[in-house]
Design a protein around this motif. Sequence first.
Motif, PDB file in Angstrom:
ATOM      1  N   SER A 124       0.823  -1.199   0.000  1.00 23.23           N
ATOM      2  CA  SER A 124       0.000   0.000   0.000  1.00 23.23           C
ATOM      3  C   SER A 124       0.861   1.254   0.000  1.00 23.23           C
ATOM      4  N   ALA A 125       0.278   2.347  -0.426  1.00 21.66           N
ATOM      5  CA  ALA A 125       0.925   3.638  -0.229  1.00 21.66           C
ATOM      6  C   ALA A 125       1.113   3.825   1.270  1.00 21.66           C
ATOM      7  N   GLY A 126       2.241   4.348   1.674  1.00 22.53           N
ATOM      8  CA  GLY A 126       2.514   4.561   3.083  1.00 22.53           C
ATOM      9  C   GLY A 126       3.003   3.328   3.817  1.00 22.53           C
ATOM     10  N   ALA A 127       3.206   2.229   3.089  1.00 22.99           N
ATOM     11  CA  ALA A 127       3.642   0.983   3.730  1.00 22.99           C
ATOM     12  C   ALA A 127       5.146   0.946   3.983  1.00 22.99           C
ATOM     13  N   ASP A 156       3.190  -4.791   4.281  1.00 23.57           N
ATOM     14  CA  ASP A 156       1.771  -4.967   4.567  1.00 23.57           C
ATOM     15  C   ASP A 156       1.383  -4.546   5.981  1.00 23.57           C
ATOM     16  N   PRO A 157       1.752  -3.315   6.380  1.00 21.04           N
ATOM     17  CA  PRO A 157       1.341  -2.867   7.708  1.00 21.04           C
ATOM     18  C   PRO A 157      -0.154  -2.567   7.747  1.00 21.04           C
ATOM     19  N   PRO A 158      -0.716  -2.396   8.937  1.00 21.32           N
ATOM     20  CA  PRO A 158      -2.137  -2.064   9.039  1.00 21.32           C
ATOM     21  C   PRO A 158      -2.461  -0.765   8.303  1.00 21.32           C
ATOM     22  N   ARG A 159      -3.668  -0.691   7.799  1.00 22.64           N
ATOM     23  CA  ARG A 159      -4.056   0.466   6.980  1.00 22.64           C
ATOM     24  C   ARG A 159      -3.992   1.782   7.733  1.00 22.64           C
ATOM     25  N   CYS A 207      -0.539   3.023   7.520  1.00 25.03           N
ATOM     26  CA  CYS A 207      -0.264   3.543   6.171  1.00 25.03           C
ATOM     27  C   CYS A 207      -0.867   4.939   5.997  1.00 25.03           C
ATOM     28  N   LEU A 208      -2.098   5.114   6.444  1.00 25.24           N
ATOM     29  CA  LEU A 208      -2.741   6.435   6.342  1.00 25.24           C
ATOM     30  C   LEU A 208      -1.953   7.478   7.124  1.00 25.24           C
ATOM     31  N   ALA A 209      -1.557   7.136   8.339  1.00 27.48           N
ATOM     32  CA  ALA A 209      -0.791   8.084   9.152  1.00 27.48           C
ATOM     33  C   ALA A 209       0.537   8.433   8.487  1.00 27.48           C
ATOM     34  N   ARG A 210       1.208   7.445   7.935  1.00 23.70           N
ATOM     35  CA  ARG A 210       2.497   7.700   7.273  1.00 23.70           C
ATOM     36  C   ARG A 210       2.327   8.602   6.057  1.00 23.70           C
ATOM     37  N   VAL A 211       1.267   8.393   5.282  1.00 24.11           N
ATOM     38  CA  VAL A 211       1.036   9.223   4.101  1.00 24.11           C
ATOM     39  C   VAL A 211       0.765  10.668   4.511  1.00 24.11           C
ATOM     40  N   LEU A 212      -0.016  10.861   5.548  1.00 24.77           N
ATOM     41  CA  LEU A 212      -0.297  12.226   6.007  1.00 24.77           C
ATOM     42  C   LEU A 212       0.962  12.882   6.569  1.00 24.77           C
ATOM     43  N   ARG A 213       1.756  12.112   7.305  1.00 24.66           N
ATOM     44  CA  ARG A 213       3.020  12.643   7.847  1.00 24.66           C
ATOM     45  C   ARG A 213       3.987  12.972   6.698  1.00 24.66           C
ATOM     46  N   ARG A 214       4.029  12.095   5.703  1.00 22.16           N
ATOM     47  CA  ARG A 214       4.901  12.320   4.537  1.00 22.16           C
ATOM     48  C   ARG A 214       4.474  13.573   3.780  1.00 22.16           C
ATOM     49  N   ARG A 215       3.167  13.760   3.639  1.00 22.23           N
ATOM     50  CA  ARG A 215       2.652  14.953   2.949  1.00 22.23           C
ATOM     51  C   ARG A 215       3.115  16.208   3.670  1.00 22.23           C
TER      52      ARG A 215
END
Length: 170
Positions: free
Chosen positions: A9-12, A86-89, A92-100
């Motif tokens: 997933s994105a953010g994985a 394959d981390p929990p979704r 992944c969502l938190a990582r994508v927001l932090r990356r943004r």
Amino acid sequence: MRRILIVGSAGAGKSTLARELARRLDLPLIHLDRHYWRPGWVAPDDAGFRAEIAALAARPAWVMDGNYGATLDLRLPRADLLVLCDPPRLRCLARVLRRRWAHRATPRPDLPEGCPEQVDLEFLRYIWRYPRHSRPRVLAAVASVAPALPVVRLRTRADLHHWLTTLPRP
């Protein structure tokens, strides 16, 4: 191990892991996002992208990160190992927001020039749906295209750290 394919997933953590593996194993690094997107987030034509992926996959050695399910048939048979991040979704969502937030003013190194980090509702939906929609497609592709391909599934940080200890140190 000369050709390692990393999907998830994105953010994985695909790109971060890809950089680490390429460094540890002294292998060329290929971020598929850099080959797919054109400035302004313009997608290439399918035939041209498939031809480029076929050429990249034909190289003798690489660490390649990126999903692009329509090209798994080109990449899986060439890979020596598939790593499924394959981390929990929610992670992944938190990582994508932090990356943004982290890349609000600077470009990400795994994206091409002219493609600033962005997050929209469709992207967040993709992340949320990945475990139910995309992961099964990846595993089905492995089963049909490269059934003997070893698969490492990394769900937690502990999984990742344990697996990394099995690899050579730089």
